[in-house]
Each structure stands twice: as structure tokens, then as C-alpha cells.
Design an enzyme around this catalytic site. Structure first.
Site, short mmCIF file in Angstrom:
data_model
loop_
_atom_site.label_atom_id
_atom_site.label_comp_id
_atom_site.label_asym_id
_atom_site.label_seq_id
_atom_site.Cartn_x
_atom_site.Cartn_y
_atom_site.Cartn_z
N SER A 1 0.85 -1.20 0.00
CA SER A 1 0.00 0.00 0.00
C SER A 1 0.88 1.25 0.00
O SER A 1 2.07 1.18 -0.34
CB SER A 1 -0.95 -0.02 1.20
OG SER A 1 -1.91 0.99 1.06
N ASN A 2 0.32 2.37 0.39
CA ASN A 2 1.07 3.63 0.41
C ASN A 2 0.55 4.47 1.58
O ASN A 2 -0.28 4.01 2.36
CB ASN A 2 0.91 4.37 -0.92
CG ASN A 2 -0.56 4.57 -1.26
OD1 ASN A 2 -1.25 5.31 -0.58
ND2 ASN A 2 -1.05 3.88 -2.28
N HIS A 3 1.03 5.71 1.67
CA HIS A 3 0.74 6.53 2.86
C HIS A 3 -0.56 7.34 2.77
O HIS A 3 -0.82 8.18 3.64
CB HIS A 3 1.89 7.49 3.13
CG HIS A 3 3.17 6.80 3.48
ND1 HIS A 3 3.33 6.15 4.68
CD2 HIS A 3 4.32 6.63 2.80
CE1 HIS A 3 4.55 5.62 4.73
NE2 HIS A 3 5.16 5.89 3.59
N SER A 4 -1.35 7.16 1.74
CA SER A 4 -2.55 8.00 1.61
C SER A 4 -3.53 7.75 2.75
O SER A 4 -3.91 6.62 3.03
CB SER A 4 -3.23 7.73 0.27
OG SER A 4 -4.45 8.43 0.22
#
Ligand code: PMT
Length: 393
Positions: free
Chosen positions: A205-208
Site C-alpha cells: 500500500s502507500n501513505h494516503s
């Protein structure tokens, strides 16, 4: 516009409470239906009989000893087309920002799905305090409209920002809200970071956080758009927004594919790659796991732009690390009408922050840098741009 609308006037405990009586009168003169509620401290500044006489209805002052209703806050929340908190004290703003439903006003707003307006009134020092400003930013990103305060004479004789807007100015602000420039416009917003499963316990995933997308959806709904938010974020739903929760890029593409809209704003940080294979059970360390083979995900934005019935306006967001110029090429390649580029390496901006510093890229490649500001303000600026594009046709 305002005629026939049901306005719940919620009065909290400040000297400016006396202006609520004039506001009620002005709203009624414009044919709005007005009911009132008051907190206990508000009644130290204005008698509930005054508001009862003006509105022609009993004033809600107590959640528990109301002879007419067993659940005054939920009934009032269901009744209202708009809740106006005037005056909104520093304490009531703080309670609202924290979701503390400890008095009739905050309990009602927690139960309401209609738009909410707050008109702050407090001493300048309290207004400038970082806690108050933080609380108001929270309210704005929850979709609450903040009207005022203005600069002027304050209780105690001081002068400065903190004076509640005059009732006539508040009336204008309320009328503008009901004008709803995006009424009848169908809007789709994507938000948050997708999760691509490696196995049942691990994912890419990512930091959003979804803050940017939820702010964009809140502002669209506040301006009257029929708004659908397809989100991967656990953040609460903004008022008056239809929400679809998704996890992966594939889920997001599927959800989006069945939604016909006039405007699509794609703020989601969609993974470009997913694990080639998602394992059905937890991978054990002893199995050895050195290489993760990846496959491309569906391009959600690309699918929207490529539709036979393409939305009239498509907005992309571009997360860049250092070189936002790259986003100009990305805007052209993706075929969007507007691209909002942000350098996610700037401290206090981009992922997870309440603020964002963006560059708006128009169809002709023109790039306009915007200052670092609250995500709710970025959203407001973006909807001004989109409204212009819709008007140009
Ligand atoms: O959520 P926050 O914590 O508030 O952070 C906000 C944000 C930084 C996530 C937001 O401002 C932002 O930049 N969103 C876009 C992130 C991104 O995926 O950028 P990108 O350059 O990789 O993608 C460009 C566009 O294509 C985006 O509109 C994206 O939604 C879309 N895309 C990308 C890949 C893919 N498979 N499908 C897509 O639709």
C-alpha cells in the site's frame, strides 16, 4: 432559495447570543421555517422564551426532560435542512471537532446528515489560539461551513477578530449555501490508498490517508452536488455523501465502473502494481519468500477517461517526489481536464497532512502553483475551477 427551507438555529453560550434573535427573525422574513435549540450557558445570555416567541415553536434546551419528545436531538437532526450554530463559542467548536455529543447542540449535529454552518464568536486571543484554529480546520474538513468571525468591538471593550458576523451577513452566507452551484451535478471522488494483498495478513500500500479525497467530496456535497465517494480510507463520511468502501485497485475499478457521473475527481493513491499471486493462507517464514512477482493493476482513471460516456470534467491528482513538472506530461498522457500535482516530499504537505501545497495544471499545460493551505481550501479552489469548466461547456 431559502423559502420553505428548515433551518435549525443552535445557540451556544456567548454574548453574541442576542444576535441569534435577529437572525431568526431575518430567516423567517425570508420564509424559512426556523426552530431553535440552546445550550445551558446560552440561556445565561438570551432567554429561550425570546426564541420561542420569534419562531413560534418551543426551544430545545434539554435532551432528557422534553415533554414533547423522547429523542429531541435525532428528531431535530432529521427535521433540519441546515443547522446554523450562532454564536459558536470556542468550547462548542472544540466539542464539535472532537465529536463530543455532550449538549443538545453537539448531539444534534452528530446525528445530522444535512449541511452545518458555524458562526464563531470569541475573544481575539481565543480565536487565534492554535487549538481553536486546529478545531476549525477539522470542522472544515468534515464539511462544515465556517462563516466569520469579523474584526470589530468585542465584549469587554477590546477590538479585533472574533466578533460574530452580523445577522444580515450571516443571512447572506446562508442564502449562498442554499444557492448550491453544483445542484444537479453528479460527482464521483476516489480517495485513500489501495491495499494489494500478498496473503491474508500482508499487503502492498502507500501513505494516503484519504484526507484530500474526503475534503474534495465534502466540498462537492456542500455545494449541492450528488456526490459518491469511493474510498479506501477509514475516515468518517462527509455529510450528504454516498459512500462506497473498497480495498484494492481492482475493487475500486469495479465500483467506479458502474457509476455514471458528470465530474470525476480521482484523488486516490491507486497502487500501480499488485502481487502477481495473492496467497490464500499466511505465508510462513520457513517457506522462504525472497521474490515478490508483481503485475500491473487496472488504471481506474484511464478507464474513466476512456468511457463512451466520458464525464464532462475529469480531474487527476499526481503524487510526485520533487519534480511536479513531470505532472504536466502525466496530465496530457492521462487525458484529464485538470491535474492537481503535489510534491509529497514537502514537510507538512501531501500524504496524511491536513494541508497540501499543490500545482494546478490546466488543459493547455499552464501550471499554477497554489500556497500551502488546508486541504479543505484546496478542495474549495478546485471546485471553483471545475465549476468554471462546467460553465464553459
Ligand atoms: O490521502 P492523503 O493522505 O490526504 O494524501 C493525498 C494524496 C497525496 C494521496 C493526493 O493529494 C494525491 O496526490 N493523489 C494521487 C496519488 C497518485 O496515485 O498519484 P499518481 O501520480 O500515481 O496517479 C495519477 C492519477 O492516476 C491519480 O489520479 C490516480 O488516482 C490515478 N491512478 C493511478 C494508478 C492507477 N492504477 N489507477 C489510477 O486511477
Amino acid at each position: 432559495m431559502i423559502g420553505g427551507r428548515r433551518v435549525l438555529l443552535a445557540v451556544t453560550g456567548g454574548v453574541a447570543a442576542f444576535k441569534a434573535a435577529t437572525l431568526a427573525r431575518l430567516l423567517i422574513e425570508r420564509d424559512a421555517q426556523v426552530r431553535a435549540m440552546m445550550t445551558v450557558p446560552a440561556r445565561k445570555f438570551l432567554g429561550s422564551n425570546t426564541l420561542a416567541a420569534i419562531t413560534g415553536h418551543p426551544v430545545i434546551v434539554d435532551l432528557f426532560n422534553d415533554a414533547e419528545s423522547v429523542s429531541p436531538h435525532t428528531e431535530a437532526a432529521e427535521w433540519a435542512d441546515l443547522v446554523v450554530v450562532a454564536p459558536a463559542t470556542a468550547a462548542s467548536v472544540a466539542r464539535l471537532a472532537q465529536g463530543l455529543s455532550s449538549d443538545p447542540v453537539t448531539a444534534t449535529i452528530m446525528a445530522a446528515t444535512c449541511p452545518v454552518v458555524v458562526a464563531p464568536a470569541m475573544h481575539t486571543a481565543m480565536w487565534k489560539h492554535p487549538a481553536t484554529q486546529r478545531n476549525l480546520d477539522t470542522l472544515r474538513s468534515d464539511g462544515v461551513a465556517v462563516l466569520g468571525p469579523i474584526v470589530g468591538r468585542l465584549a469587554g471593550g477590546d477590538r479585533g477578530p472574533g466578533r460574530m458576523m452580523e445577522p444580515e451577513e450571516l443571512l447572506e452566507g446562508i442564502q449562498a449555501l442554499f444557492a448550491a452551484p453544483l445542484r444537479g451535478v453528479r460527482v464521483l471522488v476516489t480517495a485513500g490508498g489501495t491495499r494489494e494483498a500478498i496473503d491474508p495478513v500482508r499487503f502492498l500500500s502507500n501513505h494516503s490517508s484519504g484526507k484530500m479525497g474526503h475534503a474534495v467530496a465534502a466540498e462537492a456535497a456542500r455545494r449541492g452536488a450528488e456526490t459518491t465517494l469511493v474510498t479506501c480510507s477509514p475516515l468518517p463520511s462527509p455529510p450528504a455523501v454516498k459512500r462506497v468502501d473498497v480495498v484494492s485497485a481492482h475493487d475500486m475499478a469495479e465500483a467506479v465502473s458502474s457509476i455514471e457521473v458528470d465530474v470525476a475527481v480521482m484523488t486516490a493513491a491507486v497502487a500501480d502494481f499488485r502481487p502477481q499471486k495473492s496467497h490464500g493462507s499466511k505465508l510462513a517464514r520457513s517457506e522462504g519468500f525472497n521474490v515478490l512477482e508483481l503485475a500491473p493493476t487496472r488504471d481506474v482513471l484511464g478507464e474513466v477517461v476512456g468511457r463512451k460516456t466520458r464525464p464532462r470534467v475529469v480531474v487527476g491528482f499526481a503524487a510526485e517526489t520533487g519534480n511536479v513538472e513531470r505532472a504536466i506530461g502525466k496530465a496530457r498522457k492521462k487525458g484529464v481536464d485538470l491535474m492537481v500535482a503535489n510534491d509529497v516530499t514537502i514537510p507538512g504537505s501531501g500524504f496524511e497532512s491536513d494541508n497540501n501545497q499543490v500545482v494546478l495544471i490546466r488543459r493547455n499545460g499552464e501550471a499554477e502553483p497554489w500556497p500551502l493551505q488546508a486541504k479543505s481550501r484546496v478542495a474549495a479552489g478546485l471546485w471553483d475551477e471545475v465549476t468554471r469548466l462546467l460553465e464553459e461547456g
